[in-house]
Scaffold this motif. Structure first.
Motif: not given
Length: 763
Positions: A371-398
């Motif tokens: 079975t294929v399971v896909a997971a999407k972070v809701v409003n990912f683009e908004d988060l990427a624009a809001f979090i400064p610096g390399d914060g998006i990488g740390r978000l993806v890591e968590q």
């Protein structure tokens, strides 16, 4: 038509360089090193005995100890030769050169003894190197020995400090001489040549006699008559000792003897290193032309094992090949393929998380039943624009760390837009809903990125349809995830076509209740016979549902639905009670057979399960050893601690345990360690195809053997014809069931069967 360069998984230049280096290894002799190591290792397990037609009479330690002044003189040599002559030996091979001066008449005595034996004596002609030079000196016997005695070379060369090859014919000072081995085997050639010794002979099978015993008559015609006799030094302090691969140091006479035994078996052939290298190149090219290098390491290992195996097999047929250059070629190609794989992996890796991307997921072998399971972070683009610096990488890591809790060892894939995907194996399908609910709970807690606390919502899409390519199935799961976001659902399943009767699934619980109380669900009994005796030894209780509108419902359909709706416990207890009641009635008739009942592994975490079964056994007066509980091997034990306790309590009660559908589950050996089974049931898909599939036959055969080794009974399901029954009997299977032996039937029909005489079930 030339093959395009781009069609290789490595460059043509890398292929050519690997081949060139392998040729250099073969020509230089460097490639022989692994061959020597292989031969030395296999020679340690020599298995072949010498024929016994050739024996050794040695000046051994005991002979020296019992000789005057610890020296076996030339007069003693003469006495030994005469004793061998009297014993009527076929021929005597004297492995001494007698080059040292003699002042006490010993040489004359030896010469006279040799002349008296005529042409039954073979004298050694050694060739030695002059210390400090490259010059070779050959020592021919003294003229006093006469012309009738044959001359034979005892020269050989060392390779890696050991004796590997022995001359058949040797050119000594311009004269072509046979070797000891050639004369003993009656072989001859017109040019100098040598051959590889057969190292499979066990040196401890060589018959050796002490020279002192031959002289005093203890060893005589009984031991030596008609034999080829090698008279040679064998004492540990004498110099004629050499390293034989796999056999440590042995006397030179042993090497002559084994070489002669080799020639007597046939004509040794040396094919060299080019044929194995050519074969490795031919086998490798098809794999290099494939687009995927996924299995090349497995191929390389298999090809190496095959080359070594062929080398060992040919050696038993006196054919010598050198696979060292071919192994070097496979190693060089494998290194290049690994480097290409690492380069391709870098192109299929998400640079932010380091996880494989969706292109890597699409390139996998067909998903099949996964079975294929896909997971999407809701409003990912908004988060990427809001979090400064390399914060998006740390978000993806968590986010990645939390999602990996659900993937349970399977690979998590990450695309660039905050979308993830993974595959769920077939045997975990029933757990997907619980896994996703657990993940949603994990994301209830905010993520901490520096001083920011970010609330992250995630939605899931599931595609469990088996049709379509990998790309299509991944796209379908992503569509389902988008739908989940739009509908604000935790997850949705991609359903391109609706089920025939959605109301059936939605109202399953109430319909099951009605069926249990109204008698639409009933129990059928399928007989089980001992294959060797064709005697009825048990029956299996099987749940059946005859719906008033839909008709007979396949068991797989309603049992799976019952597990999803948590109704499986009540359904199981209903079947259990009916089965125990029926078994007790059969037992009262004096027929002692086992009653088997299926139990979902998911029910093992019910703490009151064992107590409930005990109450049923007591109420119906059935001995617990007459009940067999089958644990479906395709299910996963969710609560391992409680499951172990439940299984232990069942065994203490006396109830037999069986592993059902063996061979189809997630981890067979793990299951065997979890369940101390009295019985292992081989899944019918293997039994029904075992006569047409060699692989399935081997699965059945090995499972029967495994069951017996574990002290368990082997039961075969799905016996559809007499030929399969006969084959199972030849494999030693204990019990069988299937339509050939009897279909699932009503209890009244089973009682009627018990009342009739047993029939022959092998026809």
């Amino acid at each position: 038509m030339p093959i395009p360069v781009k069609s290789l998984i490595i460059s043509w230049r890398a292929l050519a360089l690997s081949l060139l280096l392998s040729l250099v290894a073969g020509i230089s002799g460097f490639g022989e090193l692994p061959d020597r190591l292989i031969a030395m290792a296999t020679s340690r397990v020599a298995y072949r005995d010498v024929s016994g037609d050739i024996v050794v009479v040695g000046i051994d330690d005991r002979t020296l100890a019992e000789s005057r002044d610890g020296e076996f003189t030339r007069h003693d040599h003469a006495r030994l030769i005469r004793a061998v002559d009297r014993a009527d030996a076929k021929r005597l091979f004297i492995d001494f050169d007698y080059e040292r001066p003699d002042n006490n008449g010993g040489l004359e005595n030896v010469s006279a003894a040799v002349r008296s034996m005529g042409d039954r004596v073979v004298l050694a002609v050694p060739t030695r190197s002059v210390p400090g030079t490259d010059q070779l000196v050959t020592i021919f016997p003294d003229a006093s020995f006469g012309d009738r005695a044959k001359r034979a070379s005892i020269a050989w060369e060392y390779q890696f400090w050991q004796v590997w090859d022995v001359p058949l014919m040797y050119l000594a000072d311009g004269k072509l001489l046979p070797s000891f081995a050639a004369i003993m085997a009656d072989k001859s050639e017109r040019a100098p040549s040598q051959f590889r010794i057969d190292f499979s002979y066990r040196t401890n099978s060589i018959r050796q006699y002490s020279a002192i015993d031959v002289i005093d008559g203890t060893v005589g015609a009984k031991q030596l008559s008609g034999k080829e006799v090698i008279f040679a030094p064998t004492a540990s302090r004498l110099e004629d000792r050499h390293y034989l691969p796999g056999h440590d140091m042995v006397p030179g006479a042993y090497i002559h003897l084994i070489a002669a035994e080799t020639l007597r078996r046939g004509d040794p052939v040396n094919l060299g290193w080019l044929p194995p290298l050519g074969l490795a190149l031919i086998l490798t090219l098809p794999f290099l032309l494939r687009r995927s290098n996924r299995w090349f390491s497995v191929f390389g290992l298999a090809a190496s094992v095959a080359l070594i195996g062929a080398q060992l097999l040919l050696a038993t047929q006196l054919v010598t090949v050198s696979s060292g250059a071919a192994l070097f070629f496979l190693l060089a190609i494998g290194s290049n393929v690994s480097r290409a794989r690492r380069r391709n992996s870098a192109q299929r890796e998400n640079p932010v998380s380091g996880l494989p991307n969706f292109e890597a997921l699409r390139s996998l072998p067909p998903f099949g039943s996964a079975t294929v399971v896909a997971a999407k972070v809701v409003n990912f683009e908004d988060l990427a624009a809001f979090i400064p610096g390399d914060g998006i990488g740390r978000l993806v890591e968590q986010v990645t760390r939390r999602l990996q809790l659900a993937s349970q060892g399977t690979t998590l894939h990450h695309d660039l837009d905050g979308t993830f995907a993974w595959l769920v194996p077939y045997y975990q399908h029933s757990q997907i809903e619980g896994q996703l609910a657990g993940l949603a709970a994990l994301f209830n807690a905010p993520l901490t990125i520096g001083e920011l606390r970010v609330d992250v919502a995630i939605a899931f899409g599931v595609n469990d349809e088996f049709e379509g390519s990998n790309a299509q199935r991944l796209a379908a799961a992503l569509v389902a995830a988008e739908r989940a976001i739009r509908t604000r659902s935790l997850w949705t399943k991609y359903t391109p076509r609706q089920k025939d009767d959605a109301g059936w699934q939605l109202s399953f619980h109430s319909q099951l209740e009605d069926a249990l109380t109204g008698g639409d669900i009933w129990v059928a009994f399928q007989p089980q016979y001992a294959i060797a005796t064709q005697q009825l030894v048990g029956v299996e209780a099987l749940a059946r549902w005859t719906h008033p509108v839909r008709g007979p419902i396949p068991p797989d359909e309603f049992i799976v639905q019952a597990e999803k709706s948590q109704d499986i416990y009540r359904l199981t207890l209903f079947v259990m009670d009916q089965a125990i009641r029926s078994a007790a009635q059969i037992n009262d008739r004096g027929v002692h057979i086992n009653m088997s009942v299926n139990l979902s592994a998911s029910l093992l975490d019910h703490s009151d399960l064992v107590g409930t079964i005990r109450v049923m056994l007591t109420a119906h007066h059935l001995p617990p050893e007459r009940l067999t509980i089958e644990i479906t091997e395709t299910a996963q034990i969710e609560n391992s601690r409680q499951a172990r306790q439940t299984l232990a309590q069942l065994r203490r009660t006396g109830i037999r345990l069986s592993i059902d559908d063996y061979g189809t589950g997630q981890s067979n050996l793990e299951y065997l360690t979890e369940i101390e089974a009295d019985e292992i049931k081989i899944d019918k898909r293997f039994v029904m195809t075992m006569r047409d599939s060699q692989r399935n036959l081997e699965v059945v055969k090995s499972t029967i053997d495994l069951a017996h080794r574990l002290g368990a009974v082997a039961v075969a399901e799905g016996i559809e014809d007499g030929e399969t029954m006969a084959l199972l009997a030849s494999l030693g299977c204990d019990v069988g069931q299937g339509y050939h032996l009897g279909k699932p039937q009503l209890f009244s029909e089973l009682i009627a069967t018990l009342s009739t005489a047993p029939q022959n079930r092998t026809a």
